[in-house]
Design a protein around this motif. Structure first.
Motif, short mmCIF file in Angstrom:
data_model
loop_
_atom_site.label_atom_id
_atom_site.label_comp_id
_atom_site.label_asym_id
_atom_site.label_seq_id
_atom_site.Cartn_x
_atom_site.Cartn_y
_atom_site.Cartn_z
N VAL A 211 0.84 -1.21 0.00
CA VAL A 211 0.00 0.00 0.00
C VAL A 211 0.87 1.25 0.00
CG1 VAL A 211 -1.61 1.34 1.41
CG2 VAL A 211 -2.02 -1.10 1.03
N LEU A 214 1.94 2.87 -3.27
CA LEU A 214 1.00 3.72 -3.99
C LEU A 214 1.14 5.19 -3.60
CD1 LEU A 214 -2.18 1.48 -4.02
CD2 LEU A 214 -0.99 2.38 -6.01
N ARG A 220 -3.20 2.16 -9.75
CA ARG A 220 -3.32 0.84 -9.13
C ARG A 220 -2.87 -0.26 -10.08
NH1 ARG A 220 -9.12 -1.94 -8.14
NH2 ARG A 220 -8.97 -1.85 -10.42
N ILE A 318 -6.66 -4.84 -3.64
CA ILE A 318 -6.07 -3.56 -3.23
C ILE A 318 -7.15 -2.69 -2.61
CG2 ILE A 318 -5.11 -1.39 -4.10
CD1 ILE A 318 -2.97 -3.39 -3.95
N ASN A 319 -8.31 -2.62 -3.25
CA ASN A 319 -9.42 -1.82 -2.72
C ASN A 319 -9.86 -2.33 -1.35
OD1 ASN A 319 -9.18 -1.26 -5.51
ND2 ASN A 319 -11.23 -0.41 -5.54
N PHE A 322 -7.56 -1.05 1.31
CA PHE A 322 -7.84 0.36 1.60
C PHE A 322 -9.11 0.49 2.44
CE2 PHE A 322 -4.52 1.36 -1.23
CZ PHE A 322 -4.24 2.71 -1.13
N HIS A 334 -9.25 6.01 -1.06
CA HIS A 334 -9.13 4.93 -2.03
C HIS A 334 -7.85 5.14 -2.84
CE1 HIS A 334 -10.52 7.68 -5.20
NE2 HIS A 334 -11.50 8.02 -4.38
N PRO A 335 -7.37 4.14 -3.55
CA PRO A 335 -6.05 4.22 -4.20
C PRO A 335 -5.83 5.48 -5.04
CG PRO A 335 -6.85 1.97 -4.32
CD PRO A 335 -7.97 2.78 -3.74
N HIS A 336 -6.81 5.89 -5.81
CA HIS A 336 -6.58 7.01 -6.73
C HIS A 336 -6.42 8.33 -5.98
CE1 HIS A 336 -6.27 7.93 -10.96
NE2 HIS A 336 -6.99 9.02 -10.79
N ARG A 339 -2.88 9.26 -5.60
CA ARG A 339 -2.31 9.84 -6.84
C ARG A 339 -2.57 11.34 -6.87
NH1 ARG A 339 -0.39 8.35 -11.86
NH2 ARG A 339 -1.42 9.19 -13.71
#
Length: 390
Positions: A211, A214, A220, A318-319, A322, A334-336, A339
């Protein structure tokens, strides 16, 4: 039906005799394919000589190359029929990837099919389409969603115009409603730090380090596409930092790996030394997990794997990681969002937006600028900069 005999050295020209005929008659058979159409055959029979057949054939070839041959009943094709043909052509030409086809199919099936699939492409009405677009906002869709759906529909109509199915795309430059406000991507520094402190407590060391990677701002799918050969430790000067190459992605559609999103997505980054421990954790523990599950360890093997199987991690997992952390600390990330946070921190620290663009793999600096989310830290930075200057 009489048997047609091909003439030697005269491609596409034949001769035949009907029952009772003393002399041969001549004919032409010529297969061809128009853009967006299946292969067809041009046939002409009853000609008196091979010379007459050649004249007919030459005329057809000239018309074909001059783009004067049009498909029959092209105006009767429906939106649904044309979408299927366009999709096939774009996929075969490489302009659409599997993921593009998958997403386009979802949009078409869920939002367009029941409304316009049986509508003749030549009968498309601007007022009806505007009402449809407005209804998407009434259904609670965000402006980004509406733009994507409209983009797909415009592609269908533009492709139809380009290939002479219609004279003009009558629905271009449609007015798009605002739609529902998009989910906030703003993330405060305190929440970011608390979320990762929680992640370290609730996740095992391997998943925590996965994690953490990221936080470098990759997508992702790009994280999941990393292999052992994607990492190179630099020994020049006193850095000892890791160079990470992004050249493959994994996602729910391309689970075995695929090309990246755009040409600009192919890139490498050099991680800060602060990330060394997490990078080395991921590399070491990944190999340990693979060995325990009797999996291979080759340079081209994927690094991010499931602890239970040693196989490449499913994108949805991955989600789930999170979500587990977010539930524990009541901070929704969340992953994005990481970013966006990376872009925000980089830009507010006066790093050139072109450099940030290349790091993130964006095609245009305008996209990178959109990733900037004004948070309290960025606002205070402006306040400090202008303090005492009025």
């Amino acid at each position: 039906m009489p048997k047609w005999e091909p003439l030697k050295n005269k491609p596409n020209i034949y001769r035949y005799k009907n029952n009772g005929d003393k002399k041969y008659k001549y004919g032409v058979r010529r297969t061809y394919q128009l853009v967006g159409q299946k292969r067809k055959e041009f046939t002409k029979s009853g000609l008196k000589s091979a010379s007459d057949a050649k004249i007919v054939l030459d005329k057809f070839n000239a018309d074909l190359y001059a783009d004067k041959i049009k498909p029959k009943n092209q105006a009767d094709m429906t939106i649904g029929q044309y979408y299927e043909e366009m999709k096939e052509l774009k996929f075969k030409s490489g302009k659409w990837r599997k993921t593009t086809v998958h997403v386009s199919n979802l949009y078409f099936k869920k939002y367009i099919k029941n409304v316009f699939s049986d509508t003749k492409i030549s009968k498309m009405n601007r007022a009806d389409y505007q009402a449809f677009i407005n209804s998407l906002a009434d259904r609670g869709l965000s402006k980004a969603y509406i733009e994507d759906i409209n983009g797909l529909y415009q592609s269908i109509m533009n492709y139809a115009e380009y290939n002479d199915y219609i004279v003009k795309n009558k629905i271009q430059h449609i007015d798009l409603p605002d739609g529902k406000a998009p989910k906030s991507m703003t993330l405060e520094k305190e929440d970011y730090e608390k979320w990762f402190r929680t992640a370290k407590k609730v996740l095992n060391p391997y998943y925590y380090s996965v994690v953490r990677l990221l936080a470098l701002g990759e997508r992702r799918g790009e994280l999941l596409g990393l292999r052992y050969e994607s990492f190179e430790k630099l020994s020049n000067e006193d850095t000892g930092r890791y160079k990470i190459l992004f050249d493959r992605a994994r996602n729910p559609i391309a689970k075995n790996g695929s090309d990246l999103k755009t040409t600009s997505s192919y890139r490498y980054i050099i991680a800060n030394q602060d990330m060394n421990e997490d990078i080395e954790n991921v590399l070491f523990l990944s190999k340990k997990i693979r060995l325990s599950q009797k999996q291979t360890i080759k340079l081209d093997d994927y690094v991010v794997v499931s602890i239970g199987t040693g196989l490449p991690m499913a994108p949805v997992y991955i989600n789930k990681l999170f979500f587990k952390v977010s539930e524990a600390c009541n901070i929704r990330i969340h992953p994005h969002m990481l970013r966006h946070y990376f872009a925000t921190v980089a830009l507010q620290n006066n790093i050139n937006n072109i450099s940030v663009m290349k790091w993130l793999g964006h095609a245009k600096p305008e996209m990178t600028d959109k990733y900037f989310r004004s948070n309290e830290s960025s606002i205070l930075a402006v306040s400090d900069e202008i303090h005492g200057k009025f």
